[in-house]
Design a protein around this motif. Structure first.
Motif, PDB file in Angstrom:
ATOM      1  N   ASN A  78       0.792  -1.198  -0.149  1.00 48.31           N
ATOM      2  CA  ASN A  78       0.229  -0.110  -0.143  1.00 48.31           C
ATOM      3  C   ASN A  78       0.892   1.123  -0.106  1.00 48.31           C
ATOM      4  O   ASN A  78       1.794   1.242   0.720  1.00 48.31           O
ATOM      5  CB  ASN A  78      -0.933   0.133   1.487  1.00 48.31           C
ATOM      6  N   VAL A  79       0.501   2.178  -0.769  1.00 55.71           N
ATOM      7  CA  VAL A  79       1.332   3.416  -0.914  1.00 55.71           C
ATOM      8  C   VAL A  79       0.245   4.682  -0.962  1.00 55.71           C
ATOM      9  O   VAL A  79      -0.793   4.511  -1.586  1.00 55.71           O
ATOM     10  CB  VAL A  79       2.066   3.464  -2.246  1.00 55.71           C
ATOM     11  N   CYS A 116      -7.019  -0.062  -6.133  1.00 50.05           N
ATOM     12  CA  CYS A 116      -6.423  -1.435  -5.951  1.00 50.05           C
ATOM     13  C   CYS A 116      -6.053  -2.172  -7.064  1.00 50.05           C
ATOM     14  O   CYS A 116      -6.969  -2.259  -8.054  1.00 50.05           O
ATOM     15  CB  CYS A 116      -6.953  -2.530  -4.952  1.00 50.05           C
ATOM     16  N   TRP A 152      -2.739   4.572 -10.709  1.00 51.52           N
ATOM     17  CA  TRP A 152      -2.954   3.074 -10.519  1.00 51.52           C
ATOM     18  C   TRP A 152      -1.846   2.403  -9.864  1.00 51.52           C
ATOM     19  O   TRP A 152      -0.681   2.670 -10.519  1.00 51.52           O
ATOM     20  CB  TRP A 152      -3.495   2.569 -11.695  1.00 51.52           C
ATOM     21  N   PRO A 153      -1.889   1.441  -9.172  1.00 48.95           N
ATOM     22  CA  PRO A 153      -0.731   0.843  -8.620  1.00 48.95           C
ATOM     23  C   PRO A 153      -0.195  -0.358  -9.537  1.00 48.95           C
ATOM     24  O   PRO A 153      -1.034  -0.983 -10.050  1.00 48.95           O
ATOM     25  CB  PRO A 153      -1.142   0.129  -7.245  1.00 48.95           C
ATOM     26  N   ALA A 203      -1.515  -4.618  -4.930  1.00 45.21           N
ATOM     27  CA  ALA A 203      -1.019  -3.148  -4.647  1.00 45.21           C
ATOM     28  C   ALA A 203      -2.322  -2.191  -4.442  1.00 45.21           C
ATOM     29  O   ALA A 203      -3.314  -2.586  -5.040  1.00 45.21           O
ATOM     30  CB  ALA A 203      -0.127  -3.060  -5.958  1.00 45.21           C
ATOM     31  N   VAL A 254      -2.932   2.148  -3.876  1.00 43.89           N
ATOM     32  CA  VAL A 254      -2.417   3.297  -3.722  1.00 43.89           C
ATOM     33  C   VAL A 254      -3.770   4.303  -3.491  1.00 43.89           C
ATOM     34  O   VAL A 254      -4.698   4.287  -4.195  1.00 43.89           O
ATOM     35  CB  VAL A 254      -1.760   3.638  -5.261  1.00 43.89           C
TER      36      VAL A 254
END
Length: 102
Positions: free
Chosen positions: A30-31, A73, A49-50, A63, A65
């Motif tokens: 997670n960012v 996600c 977008w991650p 992932a 963000v």
């Protein structure tokens, strides 16, 4: 780890170990991004977008963000190793349940 990959032999050894490891099957990352919109030369950044790459023999990565109050996600998987549709569906269902709590 850095010392191991400084030489060609060390890098080859590390790659071999990564491909044959059995301790890690998936990862979640997670960012947290900025809470307000960003722009570059006046052009607004509309979506983020991650993207996360799978390495070694890790088969599944999730992932997330956040940007400007929106959480996005992505599911990354080795399609030869497992079907991604059930994982993506379960993730979507859980995110829907979480969103209903707010």
């Amino acid at each position: 780890m850095h010392e191991l990959t400084r030489t060609r032999l060390g890098t080859r050894l590390f790659v071999r170990l990564a491909r044959h490891q059995r301790l890690i099957a998936l990862f979640v990352t997670n960012v947290r991004g900025p809470r307000r919109p960003l722009a570059l030369a006046g052009a607004p950044l509309e979506h983020v977008w991650p993207v996360a790459s799978l390495g070694g023999n890790v088969r599944l990565g999730i992932a997330a963000v956040s940007y400007d109050g929106v959480l996005r996600c992505a599911v990354h998987c080795d399609a030869d190793a497992l079907p991604v549709a059930p994982v993506a569906r379960a993730l979507g269902e859980e995110l829907t349940r979480i969103a209903a709590l707010t």
